[in-house]
Structures are given as C-alpha cells and as structure tokens.
Design a protein around this motif. Structure first.
Motif, PDB file in Angstrom:
ATOM      1  N   THR A  99      37.390  49.067  32.692  1.00  0.00           N
ATOM      2  CA  THR A  99      38.678  49.368  33.415  1.00  0.00           C
ATOM      3  C   THR A  99      38.673  50.675  34.117  1.00  0.00           C
ATOM      4  O   THR A  99      39.340  50.685  35.172  1.00  0.00           O
ATOM      5  CB  THR A  99      39.854  49.488  32.225  1.00  0.00           C
ATOM      6  OG1 THR A  99      39.986  48.281  31.570  1.00  0.00           O
ATOM      7  CG2 THR A  99      41.164  49.842  32.913  1.00  0.00           C
ATOM      8  N   ILE A 105      36.819  50.056  37.287  1.00  0.00           N
ATOM      9  CA  ILE A 105      37.441  49.380  38.312  1.00  0.00           C
ATOM     10  C   ILE A 105      38.492  50.116  38.930  1.00  0.00           C
ATOM     11  O   ILE A 105      38.857  50.118  40.158  1.00  0.00           O
ATOM     12  CB  ILE A 105      38.022  48.065  37.554  1.00  0.00           C
ATOM     13  CG1 ILE A 105      36.977  47.015  37.166  1.00  0.00           C
ATOM     14  CG2 ILE A 105      38.952  47.218  38.729  1.00  0.00           C
ATOM     15  CD1 ILE A 105      37.437  46.100  36.454  1.00  0.00           C
ATOM     16  N   LYS A 140      34.975  39.338  40.107  1.00  0.00           N
ATOM     17  CA  LYS A 140      35.317  40.815  40.021  1.00  0.00           C
ATOM     18  C   LYS A 140      35.930  41.351  41.270  1.00  0.00           C
ATOM     19  O   LYS A 140      36.779  42.014  41.408  1.00  0.00           O
ATOM     20  CB  LYS A 140      34.164  41.471  39.309  1.00  0.00           C
ATOM     21  CG  LYS A 140      33.906  41.423  38.011  1.00  0.00           C
ATOM     22  CD  LYS A 140      32.755  42.380  37.593  1.00  0.00           C
ATOM     23  CE  LYS A 140      32.533  42.009  36.035  1.00  0.00           C
ATOM     24  NZ  LYS A 140      31.089  42.881  35.590  1.00  0.00           N
ATOM     25  N   GLY A 151      39.128  40.436  42.285  1.00  0.00           N
ATOM     26  CA  GLY A 151      40.163  40.937  41.451  1.00  0.00           C
ATOM     27  C   GLY A 151      40.136  42.381  42.224  1.00  0.00           C
ATOM     28  O   GLY A 151      41.447  43.087  42.333  1.00  0.00           O
ATOM     29  N   LEU A 152      39.057  43.011  42.494  1.00  0.00           N
ATOM     30  CA  LEU A 152      39.289  44.268  42.990  1.00  0.00           C
ATOM     31  C   LEU A 152      39.977  44.555  44.171  1.00  0.00           C
ATOM     32  O   LEU A 152      40.679  45.502  44.603  1.00  0.00           O
ATOM     33  CB  LEU A 152      37.725  44.835  42.984  1.00  0.00           C
ATOM     34  CG  LEU A 152      37.654  46.218  43.915  1.00  0.00           C
ATOM     35  CD1 LEU A 152      38.115  47.387  43.093  1.00  0.00           C
ATOM     36  CD2 LEU A 152      36.105  46.626  44.232  1.00  0.00           C
ATOM     37  N   VAL A 195      45.474  45.959  37.269  1.00  0.00           N
ATOM     38  CA  VAL A 195      44.097  45.451  36.468  1.00  0.00           C
ATOM     39  C   VAL A 195      44.582  44.389  35.399  1.00  0.00           C
ATOM     40  O   VAL A 195      43.730  43.378  35.446  1.00  0.00           O
ATOM     41  CB  VAL A 195      43.406  46.729  35.779  1.00  0.00           C
ATOM     42  CG1 VAL A 195      42.638  46.320  34.595  1.00  0.00           C
ATOM     43  CG2 VAL A 195      42.975  47.669  36.745  1.00  0.00           C
ATOM     44  N   SER A 235      43.216  40.348  35.935  1.00  0.00           N
ATOM     45  CA  SER A 235      42.117  39.643  34.819  1.00  0.00           C
ATOM     46  C   SER A 235      42.062  38.288  34.764  1.00  0.00           C
ATOM     47  O   SER A 235      41.249  37.813  34.507  1.00  0.00           O
ATOM     48  CB  SER A 235      42.649  40.445  33.665  1.00  0.00           C
ATOM     49  OG  SER A 235      43.954  40.046  33.190  1.00  0.00           O
ATOM     50  N   VAL A 294      38.614  39.721  36.383  1.00  0.00           N
ATOM     51  CA  VAL A 294      38.165  41.032  36.193  1.00  0.00           C
ATOM     52  C   VAL A 294      38.234  41.496  34.893  1.00  0.00           C
ATOM     53  O   VAL A 294      39.209  41.045  34.008  1.00  0.00           O
ATOM     54  CB  VAL A 294      39.454  42.004  36.837  1.00  0.00           C
ATOM     55  CG1 VAL A 294      39.339  43.359  36.388  1.00  0.00           C
ATOM     56  CG2 VAL A 294      39.152  41.902  38.406  1.00  0.00           C
TER      57      VAL A 294
END
Length: 302
Positions: A110, A113, A169, A172-173, A241, A245, A249
């Motif tokens: 976490t 990220i 990922k 999500g980023l 975040v 997920s 993520v």
C-alpha cells in the motif's frame, strides 16, 4: 393531493420517448471503446509498461528490504519532514504495531502504491496548476473538469479505466492518480495566484523574466500551499486504494475488501487500523513540513 391510482399512466411516469435512441447511442459508444481497445491494445500496453516497471520497483524495494531498514528510513524521513520527536515516536509505534499484527508486507505494498500515485500526481498536477495560474482562460477551461472529477463517486473512475486498461495493478494505479490529482492542481494554482503582487512588482523592477519570477519568487512563496495540495493528494490516494483493490490492486485495500465481503470484523478492523495509521503518519508529517515552510516564508518575506 392526487396519486397515480387516479391519473393516466402518461402522467404517473415520465414518458421515455428517447429510450431507443439512448440504447443505440450507448451501444455505439461501448462498441467504439471496445473496438479501440482491441485495435490499439498493444499501444496501450506499451504506454503503461513504464508505470508497471515503476510500481514493481517500488513494491520490490519496500517488500524485499529488511523491515528494520525500511523502518529506520521511514523514521528518518518523518523526523526530517516534521522535526518532531512526538510524531517520530508515534510513527515507530504505529509501524511496529502494523508489523506485530502481521500486516507489514501488505502495508508496504500500500505504501508503494501511494508513493507512486503521489509522485505521478505531483508531476502532472504542478505543471497544470502553473498553466492555470498564468492564464485565466486555461483556468476557466480546466476548473469545470476538476469540478466533475471531484464530484464523481470514486467507483465511477474504475469503469473507463477497466474498459481501456483491463484488470491489474496499473489500471488501479491510474484510477488512484485520476482521483487524487485535482487537489494538487487546484492548490498549486491557488498558491501561485496568492503571491503578493507587490513582490511580483519588485521582481519586475529588478528585470526578472517570466520564468525567473516563477522559479525564484512564485513557486517558493507558493510552496506551503503546494504542500497542502500534496497532503490532500496523499490522503485521497490512500482513500482510493481500497476502491482500486476491486480491479487488482493488492495491499491493505484488498484485505479490507475481502473482510467486507466475508464479514470478517476483526480482520477488517486491523486493516482499517493500518490504513488509518499510515494516513495519520503522512498527514502529520506533511502538515508539519508545510507549517515550517510557512514560518520560513514569513520570516524571509515578512
């Protein structure tokens, strides 16, 4: 007052005359998006590959390094930023507590990220904020876009991201960055616009060029406000975040989502505690650093 029991159907429900056209339009738009993704998928992958490398590097750096090294570096950063023993001790206690309940690795993911998302938001947000501060027309164009971005529910960001980039990922980023970048842009713009006009006139009197005024006068004086933008960006990144997920993520957000789905109260509480602890560490450190910058600015230009 009349009720629908005594009125014609046409007056009880709004006539959906354009339903067919809306369905056709939605189909055209959805098919167009899917066609673009199929046609240019390799271009999208090539563009997002550096983000994947960047994120993977930070995740490996945080998760593969010995925990004591990560903790010492984090405490050093917190102390240098806040210059507060209390905040540093609080950080040490919170991070040790996270490790003791078995969430250190997830917390590091976490943290990675959030760090990458914040860095990208800063790189994107500050130049756009500078452009807005230098032009009322650009500000008038971008402000409505920022209003929409800050009004949309966080879940909505996942729809175009998943359609274009898929699951993983990096999508999500990207969703986290889109959600977190508006305060960075707004507060950069605000900070530069709030610089005293008398200071700018003095810079003009000394023959400073536009770029010299920006780098030597406006940005240094706007730095406390920009730091407030960075603080808000970090907070919004941590909040997003958990939502991100849903598209792949990992970290504490994924654990929190699993706890909600399976009704694991204790597990969800522990992950929530870890997220809150990290948020407080970032918040207190960045706020303390911003206050120091503010005091320094007042002493130099007071």
């Amino acid at each position: 007052m009349a009720t629908c029991n005594f009125l014609p159907d046409a007056l009880c429900s709004f006539p959906a005359i354009g339903d067919q056209y809306i369905r056709e339009t939605r189909k055209v738009v959805d098919d167009g998006f899917k066609g673009i993704v199929r046609e240019y998928g390799y271009v999208i992958d090539a563009v997002t590959q550096p983000l994947q490398w960047f994120l993977n590097y930070f995740e490996r750096l945080f998760t593969n390094s010995p925990w004591i090294v990560v903790l010492v570096v984090l405490l050093a950063i917190v102390y240098l930023g806040s210059r507060s023993i209390k905040i540093t001790i609080g950080t040490a206690v919170a991070m040790c507590a996270i490790g003791m309940i078995g969430l250190w690795n997830d917390a590091m993911i976490t943290l990675a990220i959030t760090t990458v998302a914040t860095l990208i938001a800063i790189v994107i947000g500050i130049p756009i904020g500078i452009l807005m501060a230098r032009s009322d027309r650009i500000q008038g164009t971008i402000n409505p876009i920022l209003d929409v971005m800050q009004t949309l529910p966080s879940f909505v960001y996942l729809i175009p991201v998943v359609v274009i980039f898929g699951i993983g990922k990096v999508p999500g980023l990207i969703a986290v960055v889109i959600y977190a970048v508006p305060p960075m842009i707004r507060l950069t713009n605000l900070g530069i616009r709030l610089v005293d006009k008398e200071v700018l006139e003095a810079a003009d009197a000394f023959g400073s060029s536009s770029s010299q005024k920006l780098w030597n006068v406006q940005l240094p004086l706007a730095l406390p406000t920009i730091m407030a933008g960075i603080n808000q960006t970090i907070m919004m990144s941590l909040a997003m975040v958990v939502v991100a997920s849903m598209v792949g993520v990992g970290g504490l957000g994924k654990n929190t989502l699993q706890a909600i789905a399976n009704q694991f109260f204790t597990y969800g509480f522990m992950n929530g505690f870890a997220l809150v602890a990290i948020a407080i560490i970032f918040d207190r450190t960045s706020q303390a650093y911003g206050k120091r910058l503010q005091k320094h600015s007042e002493v130099v230009h007071g």
